[in-house]
Design an enzyme around this catalytic site. Structure first.
Site, PDB file in Angstrom:
ATOM      1  N   PHE A  67       1.225 -12.329  15.329  1.00 43.08           N
ATOM      2  CA  PHE A  67       1.343 -13.785  15.283  1.00 43.08           C
ATOM      3  C   PHE A  67       2.785 -14.238  15.266  1.00 43.08           C
ATOM      4  O   PHE A  67       3.150 -15.216  15.892  1.00 43.08           O
ATOM      5  CB  PHE A  67       0.646 -14.308  14.027  1.00 43.08           C
ATOM      6  N   ARG A  68       3.612 -13.530  14.495  1.00 42.48           N
ATOM      7  CA  ARG A  68       4.933 -14.094  14.219  1.00 42.48           C
ATOM      8  C   ARG A  68       6.069 -13.404  14.946  1.00 42.48           C
ATOM      9  O   ARG A  68       7.167 -13.914  14.992  1.00 42.48           O
ATOM     10  CB  ARG A  68       5.200 -14.072  12.707  1.00 42.48           C
TER      11      ARG A  68
ATOM     12  N   HIS B 121     -10.100 -11.146   6.843  1.00 41.66           N
ATOM     13  CA  HIS B 121     -10.122 -12.307   7.740  1.00 41.66           C
ATOM     14  C   HIS B 121     -11.224 -12.214   8.788  1.00 41.66           C
ATOM     15  O   HIS B 121     -11.166 -12.868   9.817  1.00 41.66           O
ATOM     16  CB  HIS B 121      -8.747 -12.488   8.398  1.00 41.66           C
TER      17      HIS B 121
ATOM     18  N   SER C 129       2.557  -5.903   8.140  1.00 40.11           N
ATOM     19  CA  SER C 129       2.230  -7.273   7.731  1.00 40.11           C
ATOM     20  C   SER C 129       3.514  -7.993   7.334  1.00 40.11           C
ATOM     21  O   SER C 129       4.354  -7.423   6.649  1.00 40.11           O
ATOM     22  CB  SER C 129       1.258  -7.271   6.545  1.00 40.11           C
TER      23      SER C 129
HETATM   24  P1  NAD Z   1       2.135 -11.099  11.301  1.00 41.50           P
HETATM   25  O1  NAD Z   1       2.071 -11.290  12.773  1.00 41.50           O
HETATM   26  O2  NAD Z   1       2.500 -12.223  10.431  1.00 41.50           O
HETATM   27  O3  NAD Z   1       3.129  -9.893  10.944  1.00 41.50           O
HETATM   28  C1  NAD Z   1       3.156  -8.697  11.651  1.00 41.50           C
HETATM   29  C2  NAD Z   1       4.379  -7.910  11.176  1.00 41.50           C
HETATM   30  O4  NAD Z   1       4.350  -6.632  11.769  1.00 41.50           O
HETATM   31  C3  NAD Z   1       5.705  -8.573  11.556  1.00 41.50           C
HETATM   32  O5  NAD Z   1       6.548  -8.626  10.435  1.00 41.50           O
HETATM   33  C4  NAD Z   1       6.261  -7.637  12.658  1.00 41.50           C
HETATM   34  O6  NAD Z   1       7.660  -7.543  12.627  1.00 41.50           O
HETATM   35  C5  NAD Z   1       5.639  -6.316  12.288  1.00 41.50           C
HETATM   36  N1  NAD Z   1       5.385  -5.418  13.425  1.00 41.50           N
HETATM   37  C6  NAD Z   1       4.765  -5.712  14.590  1.00 41.50           C
HETATM   38  N2  NAD Z   1       4.620  -4.620  15.337  1.00 41.50           N
HETATM   39  C7  NAD Z   1       5.170  -3.581  14.640  1.00 41.50           C
HETATM   40  C8  NAD Z   1       5.332  -2.193  14.901  1.00 41.50           C
HETATM   41  N3  NAD Z   1       4.870  -1.636  16.023  1.00 41.50           N
HETATM   42  N4  NAD Z   1       5.960  -1.435  13.969  1.00 41.50           N
HETATM   43  C9  NAD Z   1       6.436  -1.999  12.819  1.00 41.50           C
HETATM   44  N5  NAD Z   1       6.301  -3.311  12.521  1.00 41.50           N
HETATM   45  C10 NAD Z   1       5.668  -4.088  13.421  1.00 41.50           C
HETATM   46  O7  NAD Z   1       0.724 -10.523  10.928  1.00 41.50           O
HETATM   47  P2  NAD Z   1      -0.074 -10.543   9.554  1.00 41.50           P
HETATM   48  O8  NAD Z   1       0.846 -10.367   8.408  1.00 41.50           O
HETATM   49  O9  NAD Z   1      -1.198  -9.635   9.758  1.00 41.50           O
HETATM   50  O10 NAD Z   1      -0.671 -12.022   9.414  1.00 41.50           O
HETATM   51  C11 NAD Z   1      -1.079 -12.796  10.503  1.00 41.50           C
HETATM   52  C12 NAD Z   1      -2.541 -13.152  10.572  1.00 41.50           C
HETATM   53  O11 NAD Z   1      -2.886 -13.038  11.945  1.00 41.50           O
HETATM   54  C13 NAD Z   1      -3.494 -12.255   9.878  1.00 41.50           C
HETATM   55  O12 NAD Z   1      -4.227 -13.079   9.068  1.00 41.50           O
HETATM   56  C14 NAD Z   1      -4.435 -11.673  10.943  1.00 41.50           C
HETATM   57  O13 NAD Z   1      -5.765 -12.029  10.623  1.00 41.50           O
HETATM   58  C15 NAD Z   1      -4.128 -12.404  12.193  1.00 41.50           C
HETATM   59  N6  NAD Z   1      -3.936 -11.590  13.432  1.00 41.50           N
HETATM   60  C16 NAD Z   1      -4.682 -10.470  13.655  1.00 41.50           C
HETATM   61  C17 NAD Z   1      -4.467  -9.701  14.803  1.00 41.50           C
HETATM   62  C18 NAD Z   1      -5.322  -8.483  15.007  1.00 41.50           C
HETATM   63  O14 NAD Z   1      -6.444  -8.432  14.536  1.00 41.50           O
HETATM   64  N7  NAD Z   1      -4.810  -7.454  15.703  1.00 41.50           N
HETATM   65  C19 NAD Z   1      -3.476 -10.061  15.703  1.00 41.50           C
HETATM   66  C20 NAD Z   1      -2.732 -11.228  15.457  1.00 41.50           C
HETATM   67  C21 NAD Z   1      -2.970 -11.967  14.296  1.00 41.50           C
END
Ligand code: NAD
Ligand code: ZN
Length: 249
Positions: free
Chosen positions: A35-36, A121, A195
């Protein structure tokens, strides 16, 4: 990071009961954007929250339109090395559960029994009626929507059908919240993986683990607001960090 890796291996070896806590970052190496991060879903869409979804048919249509778009990636993705490393520790009994914020079902697809995957979630691979809870498969819903914009309605009670995920503003699921709490207080090593730790109440679990005396490890490619509580932070790519630590490909 080399130091971090040997410390991570040592903590894993010494612990009796590990709990994993995963976010969107664990699935980016499977091709699902987070997401971020850069290219994340939020740079594209403002999320539709639960009250909008409930009160407006137009919002529901927009929601299904987006879902059909994002499912092209989500529903074809396969587990990656990070998922496999976690699955191995569950299989050997070293880890008792994985608490996940993800909705993609990839922990189950990596071989972890559904009872050990605690979904905070929800799950985007099916839908439910918001009134009676009846489960619906996605394909017929999507086909009717694409054909003429029909919004799905429950055949049992005429309630609104929604993908089985928790939208912003929607109540957290009580069963998984309870199970996550039990696992969090029972573990001695709590590992947060991929996360950003900014979404509450989910991010309350790593803090609770720390308060209850477990060692907190945070694996993420960038800093998080809870790094100060962590016994160890490992900044790197999840697949290689966990894959190397556990010895899986
Ligand atoms: P987030 O997007 O807020 O954070 C993801 C984190 O992971 C970030 O800090 C990023 O820098 C790090 N990251 C990404 N890829 C990485 C890698 N390969 N190695 C190391 N670090 C890595 O996600 P969140 O904290 O899970 O919260 C967002 C919300 O979005 C959640 O509630 C979730 O339900 C939802 N979401 C889920 C999915 C999924 O199911 N795959 C995808 C997108 C969002
Ligand atoms: Zn119903």
């Amino acid at each position: 990071m080399a130091d971090g890796m040997s410390e991570l291996r040592k903590l894993l070896a010494e612990s009796r009961r590990v709990v994993f806590f995963t976010g969107a970052g664990v699935s980016t190496e499977s091709g699902i954007p987070d997401f971020r991060g850069p290219g994340g879903l939020w740079s594209k869409y403002r999320p539709i929250d639960f009250s909008e979804f409930m009160s407006s048919a137009e919002a529901r249509k927009e929601y299904w339109r987006r879902k059909i778009e994002t499912d092209k990636v989500l529903l074809t993705a396969q587990p990656n090395r990070g998922h496999r490393a976690i699955a191995k520790l569950i299989e050997t009994g070293k880890a008792s559960a994985v608490i996940t914020q993800n909705i993609d079902g990839l922990h189950q697809a990596s071989g972890i029994p559904a009872g050990k995957v605690i979904e905070l979630h929800g799950n985007t691979t099916y839908a439910t009626c918001l009134d009676c809870g009846e489960r619906y498969e996605l394909e017929p819903i999507k086909q009717a929507f694409v054909a003429d914009g029909t919004l799905p309605e429950c055949a049992e009670c005429m309630g609104i059908i929604k993908p089985a995920t928790i939208a912003f503003g929607q109540a957290m699921p009580p069963g998984p919240m309870h199970q996550a709490q039990i696992e969090t207080v029972a573990c001695d090593l709590f590992i947060s993986v991929g996360s950003s730790l900014v979404v509450y109440p989910a991010a309350g679990f790593p803090a609770l683990a720390h308060e209850r005396g477990a060692s907190l490890v945070i694996v993420n490619r960038e800093p998080t607001p809870l790094d100060g509580m962590a016994r160890l932070t490992v900044q790197g790519e999840i697949g290689s960090v966990l894959g190397d630590a556990v010895g899986v490909n």
